[in-house]
Design a protein around this motif. Structure first.
Motif, PDB file in Angstrom:
ATOM      1  N   PHE A  19      20.069  17.234  41.793  1.00  0.00           N
ATOM      2  CA  PHE A  19      20.298  18.529  42.438  1.00  0.00           C
ATOM      3  C   PHE A  19      21.032  18.364  43.768  1.00  0.00           C
ATOM      4  CE2 PHE A  19      16.437  19.963  39.919  1.00  0.00           C
ATOM      5  CZ  PHE A  19      17.201  20.674  39.001  1.00  0.00           C
ATOM      6  N   ASN A  20      20.725  17.307  44.502  1.00  0.00           N
ATOM      7  CA  ASN A  20      21.419  17.076  45.772  1.00  0.00           C
ATOM      8  C   ASN A  20      22.898  16.789  45.553  1.00  0.00           C
ATOM      9  OD1 ASN A  20      19.024  17.439  47.150  1.00  0.00           O
ATOM     10  ND2 ASN A  20      18.616  15.262  47.407  1.00  0.00           N
ATOM     11  N   LEU A  48      23.736  18.316  51.307  1.00  0.00           N
ATOM     12  CA  LEU A  48      22.420  17.729  51.062  1.00  0.00           C
ATOM     13  C   LEU A  48      22.408  16.195  51.048  1.00  0.00           C
ATOM     14  CD1 LEU A  48      21.078  20.215  48.354  1.00  0.00           C
ATOM     15  CD2 LEU A  48      20.587  20.165  50.812  1.00  0.00           C
ATOM     16  N   ILE A  49      23.543  15.581  51.188  1.00  0.00           N
ATOM     17  CA  ILE A  49      23.581  14.112  51.276  1.00  0.00           C
ATOM     18  C   ILE A  49      24.349  13.670  52.517  1.00  0.00           C
ATOM     19  CG2 ILE A  49      24.310  11.962  50.178  1.00  0.00           C
ATOM     20  CD1 ILE A  49      23.966  13.314  47.457  1.00  0.00           C
ATOM     21  N   TRP A  50      25.656  13.960  52.552  1.00  0.00           N
ATOM     22  CA  TRP A  50      26.504  13.350  53.570  1.00  0.00           C
ATOM     23  C   TRP A  50      26.249  13.882  54.975  1.00  0.00           C
ATOM     24  CZ3 TRP A  50      27.891   9.018  51.971  1.00  0.00           C
ATOM     25  CH2 TRP A  50      28.216   8.812  50.625  1.00  0.00           C
ATOM     26  N   PHE A  89      12.450  21.597  59.215  1.00  0.00           N
ATOM     27  CA  PHE A  89      12.915  22.758  58.449  1.00  0.00           C
ATOM     28  C   PHE A  89      12.052  22.871  57.197  1.00  0.00           C
ATOM     29  CE2 PHE A  89      16.864  24.762  56.226  1.00  0.00           C
ATOM     30  CZ  PHE A  89      16.271  26.009  56.314  1.00  0.00           C
ATOM     31  N   ASP A  90      11.311  23.973  57.090  1.00  0.00           N
ATOM     32  CA  ASP A  90      10.336  24.103  56.002  1.00  0.00           C
ATOM     33  C   ASP A  90      10.978  24.046  54.626  1.00  0.00           C
ATOM     34  OD1 ASP A  90      11.585  26.566  56.195  1.00  0.00           O
ATOM     35  OD2 ASP A  90       9.759  27.725  56.525  1.00  0.00           O
ATOM     36  N   LEU A  91      12.162  24.641  54.467  1.00  0.00           N
ATOM     37  CA  LEU A  91      12.823  24.636  53.158  1.00  0.00           C
ATOM     38  C   LEU A  91      13.186  23.222  52.723  1.00  0.00           C
ATOM     39  CD1 LEU A  91      14.101  26.049  50.751  1.00  0.00           C
ATOM     40  CD2 LEU A  91      16.155  26.427  52.130  1.00  0.00           C
ATOM     41  N   LEU A  92      13.677  22.404  53.667  1.00  0.00           N
ATOM     42  CA  LEU A  92      14.042  21.032  53.320  1.00  0.00           C
ATOM     43  C   LEU A  92      12.811  20.156  53.138  1.00  0.00           C
ATOM     44  CD1 LEU A  92      17.202  20.502  55.535  1.00  0.00           C
ATOM     45  CD2 LEU A  92      17.080  20.873  53.068  1.00  0.00           C
ATOM     46  N   TYR A  93      11.712  20.494  53.797  1.00  0.00           N
ATOM     47  CA  TYR A  93      10.453  19.792  53.533  1.00  0.00           C
ATOM     48  C   TYR A  93      10.029  20.049  52.090  1.00  0.00           C
ATOM     49  CZ  TYR A  93       5.525  18.498  53.684  1.00  0.00           C
ATOM     50  OH  TYR A  93       4.307  17.925  53.407  1.00  0.00           O
TER      51      TYR A  93
END
Length: 597
Positions: free
Chosen positions: A403-404, A411-413, A429-433
Motif C-alpha cells: 500500500f505504501n 509514504l516512503i521517500w 500523527f494519529d493516522l500514520l500511527y
C-alpha cells in the motif's frame, strides 16, 4: 524571491566533536554487523518478487531492441530537450529571465524548498531529473506488443524507479539536506544513520520506515478512546458496545464491520474525527467488531469463519445485548466485501436481520482493482501462499509495504529524507500511527480472498462462491445499500466500487466523496473540506453517473444520517453496555486491538 542568478549560499560549516563522533560510529558499527548477521540468517520473502519484476523488464528490453528506430528517436527527443534545459539554465546564470523547459506537477511536494526555484544550479538539477523521468516513463509505457499484465507491471515499477532516483532523495542534490549538514557539522547524517539502524532493528533486518512517533499514541488513551465495553468475543473478534451519550437512542442498533487488514480504530482516531463517537452522539447504539491480529494458531481460519465467528456471531450477540433482532450495518473496504457476502448468505437463508447496509470504499466486482492488480496473478499468489504456508499467516508489514508503494513519494521517500538525511524524528500523527499498526492475515482466509475475489472475480456471479455450503447471489439482497466511495481512492478506485451498484437487488444509493481512501471517509460533519456528489440515477457506467451528479459542500456524514434514519426505528431509552444478557468482558477498546506485530 531572490534574483535568478543569486548564488546558493550555505552557512559556515560547524565541525562536530571528534570524540562524540567516534563514539557514535563505534556504536553504529556494532549494530550494523549484528543486523547484517541477522538478515543473512533469515529466509526473507519479498512482495513484489524481484524475479517476476525482472522478467517483465526482460520482455520490455526485447521489444525495445526489436524496434531500434523507436528507441533512437526517443533518445534524440530526450537530448534535444536536455539541450534546451542546458541553454535556458546557462542564460539564467547570466541574468536572463527564462521560462523553465519542464515543471513539477502541481501536487508534487518534493520541490517545495525555495532553492529549487531561486537557485539556477538546483533548478537545472530539478529540470534534468523531471525531463529524464518523463522520457524514461514515456519510453517504457509506450512499447507495443506486451501483454496487459506485463505492461501494468512495467508502468508501475518504472514509476517506482523514477521516484526512487529523485534528486531530493540524495544528500548531495537536496539543498535542504546540504544546508542542514553544514549547519550541524554532519550530525544530521550520523543521526540519520542511527535512525536507519533503529528501523532495521524494529523490522528484524528488514527496513520498516518509521512514519510517526510510535510512543505518542496508545489505543484506549488517545486513539480508539470512545468509552464502551467488550461484551462478546470469539477466536476471531471482540464485539465492543459503546456507552451512549444521549438520553434516547434509535431502536435499531448500528453494527460496524471494519477491514481485518487494519485495526478498527481508523473510525475512532480522536474525538474530532471519530465516526464511531459521532454515530454514538447521533443517538445510535453502536457495536464495532475488533478483529484479532492472528498468529499461526489461526492459520486454518477461512473466509467462512470470518462470516460465522464474525458478522453472524455479532448479530446473535447484539440480540442478546439489546433484545433487538434487527440492525443497520456499516462496513469499510474489505469489511464491506464481508458484509455483502454475509447479506447474500442471509438472503439465501431468508434471514432479514440486517435492515440496511452501508459500504465505505468497497469493491464487489474486482474486474478493475486499480494499481493493486500489479500484484495479482497466479505466479505471485503462489509465492504468497508458499510464504504463508511456512508461518501460517501473511505478515502485516508485507501488505503495508504494498500500500505504501502506491503512494511512494508521500509514504516512503518523504520519510527517508526526513528520518535518514535530515536526521529528524517524524511528527506525532494519529493516522500514520494507525497506518503503521499492521495486522496479519490467516493463511487459508487470505488465499481464499485473493483467489476468489481478486484473481477469479467470483463474488459478482450468482453462485460463484459458496459459504458454509450455501451458494450466494448478491442479486438476492433486498435490503437498501448505501455505497460511499472516494474520488481519489488509489486502493479501491471509485469507478470499480461503482460497479457494486449494479449487483444487488434492492434500493441503492451511491455517494462520491472527495479525497482518497481514508480522508474521503473520515471527513467529519464539522469539516468544510472535500464535499461530495450525489445522483439519484444509477446508470451502468460510472462516467455517466458522474456526468449527472450534483455537488454538495461539506461532509457526507449528515447526508448519510438522513438515509440510515429511515431504517432505524423509533427512539427508545438509551441502552448501557451490560443492560442485556451479555456481561461485559473488559473496557473498550479491548485487548485484541492492542496486539501489535
Amino acid at each position: 524571491m531572490a534574483d535568478s542568478n543569486t548564488p546558493f549560499t550555505l552557512p559556515q560549516m560547524n565541525l562536530p566533536d571528534s570524540a562524540r563522533l567516534a563514539e557514535n560510529f563505534e556504536k553504529i558499527s556494532e549494530r550494523s554487523q549484528r543486523l547484517l548477521q541477522e538478515f543473512a540468517s533469515r529466509n526473507t520473502f519479498q512482495i513484489p518478487d524481484p524475479g517476476i519484476v525482472a522478467k517483465s523488464f526482460g520482455e520490455l528490453s526485447q521489444k525495445l531492441l526489436s524496434d531500434p528506430g523507436r528507441l533512437i528517436q526517443a533518445q534524440m527527443n530526450f537530448w534535444q530537450e536536455y539541450l534546451n534545459v542546458w541553454q535556458t539554465s546557462a542564460q539564467r546564470m547570466l541574468g536572463a529571465e527564462v521560462e523553465p523547459v519542464v515543471k513539477p506537477a502541481p501536487g508534487d511536494k518534493r520541490f517545495k524548498d525555495d532553492a529549487w526555484v531561486e537557485n539556477a544550479i538546483f533548478d537545472f538539477i530539478k529540470q534534468s531529473y523531471l525531463l529524464a523521468a518523463r522520457s524514461i516513463h514515456e519510453t517504457a509505457v509506450g512499447v507495443e506488443g506486451l501483454d496487459e499484465k506485463s505492461a501494468q507491471r512495467i508502468e508501475f515499477y518504472t514509476r517506482q524507479y523514477i521516484d526512487a532516483m529523485a534528486p531530493t532523495n540524495f544528500a548531495l542534490t537536496n539543498p535542504k539536506v546540504l544546508k542542514e549538514t553544514l549547519e550541524s557539522g554532519g550530525e544530521n547524517l550520523v543521526k540519520g544513520l542511527a535512525n536507519l539502524l533503529e528501523d532495521l532493528e524494529r523490522g528484524n533486518g528488514q527496513l520498516r520506515v518509521k512514519m510517526t512517533d510510535l510512543e505518542a499514541f496508545e489505543p484506549g488513551k488517545n486513539v480508539a478512546a470512545t468509552p464502551g465495553k467488550v461484551v462478546y468475543q470469539t477466536p476471531l473478534m471482540q464485539l465492543i458496545q459503546y456507552t451512549p451519550t444521549t438520553a434516547e437512542v434509535f431502536e435499531k442498533p448500528l453494527l460496524i464491520v471494519p477491514p481485518w487488514i487494519n485495526k478498527f480504530y481508523i473510525l475512532d482516531l480522536g474525538p474530532k474525527n471519530s465516526f464511531i463517537k459521532w454515530a454514538v452522539d447521533q443517538g445510535f447504539t453502536v457495536f464495532t467488531i475488533s478483529w484479532v491480529n492472528p498468529d499461526e494458531s489461526l492459520a486454518d481460519k477461512n473466509f467462512e469463519d470470518y462470516l460465522k465467528e464474525g458478522t453472524l456471531a455479532a448479530l446473535d450477540a447484539i440480540k442478546e445485548a439489546t433484545g433487538e433482532k434487527e440492525v443497520n450495518a456499516v462496513a469499510y473496504c474489505l469489511g464491506g466485501t464481508l458484509l455483502m457476502s454475509t447479506l447474500a448468505y442471509m438472503a439465501a437463508k431468508r434471514d432479514s436481520r440486517i435492515k440496511s447496509a452501508t459500504c465505505f470504499t468497497t469493491m464487489l466486482d474486482f474486474s478493475e482493482p486499480g494499481e493493486l492488480e500489479v500484484f495479482i496473478d497466479e505466479e505471485q499468489i503462489e509465492l504468497i501462499e508458499k510464504q504463508m504456508a511456512e508461518k501460517g499467516y501473511l505478515e502485516g508489514t508485507a501488505m503495508a509495504g504494498v500500500f505504501n508503494m502506491l503512494r511512494a513519494n508521500d509514504l516512503i521517500w518523504s520519510f527517508v529524507v526526513n528520518n535518514y538525511l535530515l536526521g529528524k524524528e517524524p511528527m506525532a500523527f494519529d493516522l500514520l500511527y494507525w497506518n503503521s499498526d499492521s495486522t496479519r492475515m490467516p493463511r487459508r482466509m487470505h488465499s481464499f480472498y485473493l483467489r476468489n475475489m481478486y484473481l477469479y472475480n467470483k463474488l459478482k456471479d450468482a453462485g460463484g462462491i459458496s459459504l458454509l455450503g450455501t451458494p450466494i447471489d448478491l442479486k438476492k439482497i433486498k435490503a437498501p445499500v448505501f455505497f460511499l466511495s472516494a474520488k481519489e481512492d488509489h486502493i479501491a478506485p471509485w469507478t470499480a466500487t461503482y460497479k457494486g451498484t449494479q449487483l444487488t437487488g434492492g434500493p441503492v444509493k451511491f455517494v462520491l466523496g472527495g479525497s482518497g481512501h481514508i480522508a474521503g471517509v473520515i471527513n467529519p460533519a464539522s469539516s468544510k473540506k472535500y464535499g461530495f456528489q450525489t445522483n439519484d440515477k444509477l446508470p451502468p457506467s460510472a462516467d455517466e453517473w458522474l456526468a449527472g451528479a450534483e455537488q454538495h459542500e461539506g461532509s457526507w456524514w449528515p447526508y448519510w444520517l438522513q438515509w440510515v434514519a429511515q431504517t432505524s426505528g423509533e427512539k427508545i431509552p438509551a441502552r448501557q453496555p451490560g443492560d442485556g444478557k451479555l456481561t461485559p468482558i473488559e473496557e473498550a477498546p479491548g485487548s485484541f486491538v492492542k496486539i501489535r506485530i
